[in-house]
Scaffold this active site. Structure first.
Site, PDB file in Angstrom:
ATOM      1  N   ARG A   1      -0.432   3.294  10.097  1.00 44.41           N
ATOM      2  CA  ARG A   1      -1.474   2.822  11.015  1.00 44.41           C
ATOM      3  C   ARG A   1      -0.958   1.573  11.743  1.00 44.41           C
ATOM      4  NH1 ARG A   1      -0.739  -1.628   9.024  1.00 44.41           N
ATOM      5  NH2 ARG A   1      -2.022  -2.691   7.473  1.00 44.41           N
TER       6      ARG A   1
ATOM      7  N   GLN B   1      -4.756   1.868   3.374  1.00 42.09           N
ATOM      8  CA  GLN B   1      -3.960   0.650   3.244  1.00 42.09           C
ATOM      9  C   GLN B   1      -4.764  -0.548   2.783  1.00 42.09           C
ATOM     10  OE1 GLN B   1      -4.869   2.027   6.140  1.00 42.09           O
ATOM     11  NE2 GLN B   1      -5.855   0.423   7.331  1.00 42.09           N
TER      12      GLN B   1
ATOM     13  N   GLY C   1      11.912   2.559   1.172  1.00 42.41           N
ATOM     14  CA  GLY C   1      12.646   3.153   0.044  1.00 42.41           C
ATOM     15  C   GLY C   1      13.125   2.089  -0.939  1.00 42.41           C
TER      16      GLY C   1
ATOM     17  N   HIS D   1      -2.783   5.313   6.436  1.00 40.58           N
ATOM     18  CA  HIS D   1      -1.409   5.795   6.641  1.00 40.58           C
ATOM     19  C   HIS D   1      -1.381   7.275   6.244  1.00 40.58           C
ATOM     20  CE1 HIS D   1       0.050   1.668   6.813  1.00 40.58           C
ATOM     21  NE2 HIS D   1      -0.258   1.424   5.557  1.00 40.58           N
TER      22      HIS D   1
ATOM     23  N   CYS E   1       0.830  -1.212   0.000  1.00 42.58           N
ATOM     24  CA  CYS E   1       0.000   0.000   0.000  1.00 42.58           C
ATOM     25  C   CYS E   1       0.861   1.257   0.000  1.00 42.58           C
ATOM     26  CB  CYS E   1      -0.922  -0.018   1.215  1.00 42.58           C
ATOM     27  SG  CYS E   1      -0.105  -0.496   2.753  1.00 42.58           S
TER      28      CYS E   1
HETATM   29  P1  NAD Z   1      -5.512 -10.976   5.954  1.00 46.05           P
HETATM   30  O1  NAD Z   1      -4.970 -11.706   7.136  1.00 46.05           O
HETATM   31  O2  NAD Z   1      -6.583  -9.979   6.147  1.00 46.05           O
HETATM   32  O3  NAD Z   1      -6.041 -12.017   4.892  1.00 46.05           O
HETATM   33  C1  NAD Z   1      -5.314 -13.161   4.522  1.00 46.05           C
HETATM   34  C2  NAD Z   1      -6.288 -14.300   4.291  1.00 46.05           C
HETATM   35  O4  NAD Z   1      -5.557 -15.440   3.858  1.00 46.05           O
HETATM   36  C3  NAD Z   1      -7.061 -14.697   5.546  1.00 46.05           C
HETATM   37  O5  NAD Z   1      -8.406 -14.909   5.188  1.00 46.05           O
HETATM   38  C4  NAD Z   1      -6.385 -16.015   5.956  1.00 46.05           C
HETATM   39  O6  NAD Z   1      -7.286 -16.872   6.623  1.00 46.05           O
HETATM   40  C5  NAD Z   1      -6.011 -16.574   4.609  1.00 46.05           C
HETATM   41  N1  NAD Z   1      -4.952 -17.589   4.620  1.00 46.05           N
HETATM   42  C6  NAD Z   1      -4.015 -17.820   5.562  1.00 46.05           C
HETATM   43  N2  NAD Z   1      -3.222 -18.848   5.167  1.00 46.05           N
HETATM   44  C7  NAD Z   1      -3.665 -19.245   3.961  1.00 46.05           C
HETATM   45  C8  NAD Z   1      -3.285 -20.255   3.040  1.00 46.05           C
HETATM   46  N3  NAD Z   1      -2.256 -21.064   3.282  1.00 46.05           N
HETATM   47  N4  NAD Z   1      -3.998 -20.399   1.900  1.00 46.05           N
HETATM   48  C9  NAD Z   1      -5.037 -19.594   1.620  1.00 46.05           C
HETATM   49  N5  NAD Z   1      -5.457 -18.616   2.461  1.00 46.05           N
HETATM   50  C10 NAD Z   1      -4.769 -18.448   3.608  1.00 46.05           C
HETATM   51  O7  NAD Z   1      -4.249 -10.342   5.231  1.00 46.05           O
HETATM   52  P2  NAD Z   1      -4.245  -9.093   4.248  1.00 46.05           P
HETATM   53  O8  NAD Z   1      -4.191  -7.859   5.056  1.00 46.05           O
HETATM   54  O9  NAD Z   1      -5.311  -9.258   3.217  1.00 46.05           O
HETATM   55  O10 NAD Z   1      -2.810  -9.251   3.600  1.00 46.05           O
HETATM   56  C11 NAD Z   1      -2.572 -10.115   2.502  1.00 46.05           C
HETATM   57  C12 NAD Z   1      -1.326  -9.659   1.784  1.00 46.05           C
HETATM   58  O11 NAD Z   1      -1.559  -8.335   1.294  1.00 46.05           O
HETATM   59  C13 NAD Z   1      -0.045  -9.571   2.618  1.00 46.05           C
HETATM   60  O12 NAD Z   1       1.056  -9.850   1.781  1.00 46.05           O
HETATM   61  C14 NAD Z   1      -0.015  -8.127   3.035  1.00 46.05           C
HETATM   62  O13 NAD Z   1       1.287  -7.672   3.341  1.00 46.05           O
HETATM   63  C15 NAD Z   1      -0.544  -7.470   1.786  1.00 46.05           C
HETATM   64  N6  NAD Z   1      -1.135  -6.135   1.990  1.00 46.05           N
HETATM   65  C16 NAD Z   1      -1.922  -5.877   3.060  1.00 46.05           C
HETATM   66  C17 NAD Z   1      -2.420  -4.619   3.243  1.00 46.05           C
HETATM   67  C18 NAD Z   1      -3.263  -4.259   4.431  1.00 46.05           C
HETATM   68  O14 NAD Z   1      -3.240  -3.135   4.858  1.00 46.05           O
HETATM   69  N7  NAD Z   1      -4.028  -5.139   4.981  1.00 46.05           N
HETATM   70  C19 NAD Z   1      -2.138  -3.618   2.317  1.00 46.05           C
HETATM   71  C20 NAD Z   1      -1.390  -3.925   1.178  1.00 46.05           C
HETATM   72  C21 NAD Z   1      -0.863  -5.196   1.032  1.00 46.05           C
END
Ligand code: NAD
Length: 337
Positions: free
Chosen positions: A168, A301, A195, A220, A140
């Site tokens: 956040r 985010q 960065g 954020h 994000c």
């Molecule tokens: P989250 O925990 O909200 O969702 C992840 C989902 O995947 C959950 O439903 C979990 O039960 C499921 N899961 C766990 N293990 C699994 C598996 N082996 N197979 C299939 N599903 C599985 O996480 P999120 O916030 O959606 O983050 C996901 C990715 O996106 C991460 O790489 C994170 O860094 C990135 N991301 C998150 C945000 C944010 O702010 N939340 C922003 C940008 C990028």
């Protein structure tokens, strides 16, 4: 129609599923979950075929009254592309499965850059993902920085970027996160890892970032200083940003003083889940002193990477160029506050 699998139906995955469903050239082939919970129930209510990400736990879904279409391997096999939106590090574990079924995969910002052929931001390097098997849609924060840096580089050239990211502590649903009552230099080491992450999009960029964490869940906030290669008037930069569909410049007249009101505005505007897909730049903050540009921007985010995932799907499959894809995604999702 492009058949899209979504593995990991949490904060990012469920939003990507809804956005894919809006696209005229895509279909959600199914979503995979590890266990039954409220999100699994919503997926079923929305008519998304539900697959079991962990085979041994498949019977838990049946016990919860949720019909399972099959194991995640069937979903990956049937799809043209998979969006892996599992928690950080799990995407890397899933990579061999995607390779086994020869299905191109998109990963999220929590994965390491060296897992993939290229990192991706639609506005900045769409073409780099064409034909790639493994692509990482950057985080994000990196998405938010890239969207601002790309037009500035093209218009004026960028000598140096300095950004402080006030992050956040957790998403609204992340009950385990903090801080509760503190302000953390985080990471305390300078420059922060953000960065180098932006350099996965612009490999010749000079950028230093500092990170903090605060007890907030909404958005954020970035404090940005970009040294341009020429002296530019702030009004000209505002005009440049006004041409960018994923940059929303908050006009003074709206009286939006922070992320609380921004989220309220998104809800009032009827945005699903109150999502703010655009960078939110305070127009009054866009200032120049000589070659130095300054601004504040809010980054939601949970949602700014969602349109980027949609564009990355078209990019890997070579189904559209950047302009066509961004336009289709923006129109169908209703991007452009
Ligand atoms: P989250 O925990 O909200 O969702 C992840 C989902 O995947 C959950 O439903 C979990 O039960 C499921 N899961 C766990 N293990 C699994 C598996 N082996 N197979 C299939 N599903 C599985 O996480 P999120 O916030 O959606 O983050 C996901 C990715 O996106 C991460 O790489 C994170 O860094 C990135 N991301 C998150 C945000 C944010 O702010 N939340 C922003 C940008 C990028």
């Amino acid at each position: 129609m492009i058949q899209v699998a979504i593995n990991g139906y949490g904060t990012i995955g469920k939003r990507v599923a809804d956005a894919v469903r809006e696209q005229p050239d895509m279909e959600v082939r199914g979503v995979a979950k590890t266990r039954p919970n409220f999100e699994s129930e919503t997926a079923v209510d929305k008519g998304f075929p539900l697959y079991a990400a962990v085979e041994e736990r498949a019977d838990q879904f049946e016990e919860a009254g949720l019909e399972i279409a099959g194991p995640v391997e069937d979903l990956v096999d049937a799809a043209d592309v998979v969006v892996d939106a599992t928690p950080s590090g799990i995407g890397a574990e899933n990579k061999s499965m995607y390779e086994e079924y020869d299905t191109p995969a998109l990963y999220q910002g929590g994965e390491d850059a060296d897992l993939v052929d290229t990192s991706f931001n639609a506005r900045s390097n769409f073409e780099d993902a064409t034909g790639a098997d493994h692509v990482r849609v950057v985080s994000c924060n990196t998405t938010g920085l890239s969207r601002v840096i790309a037009p500035l580089r093209e218009a004026y050239g960028v000598e140096k970027v300095r950004a402080t990211l006030v992050r956040r502590g957790g998403d609204p649903g992340q009950t385990s996160r903090g801080p509760i009552n503190d302000i953390l230099p985080n990471p305390v080491t300078i420059p922060s890892h953000h960065g180098p992450d932006v350099e996965t999009i612009f490999d010749d960029l000079d950028i230093d970032t500092l990170g903090m964490k605060v007890p907030a869940t909404l958005m954020h906030m970035h404090s940005l200083n970009v040294t341009l290669e020429e002296e530019v008037d702030a009004a000209e930069v505002r005009d440049l940003f006004a041409e960018e569909s994923r940059l929303f410049q908050i006009p003074e007249r709206m009286d939006i003083d922070g992320s609380g009101k921004l989220k309220e505005y998104a809800l009032d505007a009827g945005r699903p889940r109150g999502d703010v897909w655009e960078n939110c730049i305070w127009e009054e903050s866009v200032s120049t002193v000589g070659n130095d540009l300054y601004l504040f921007q809010g980054i939601h985010q949970e949602s700014d990477v969602v349109p980027e995932n949609v564009d990355a799907i078209r990019a890997v499959l070579g189904e559209a160029d950047a302009e066509e894809s961004i336009q289709t995604t923006d129109e169908t999702m209703g991007i452009g506050l």
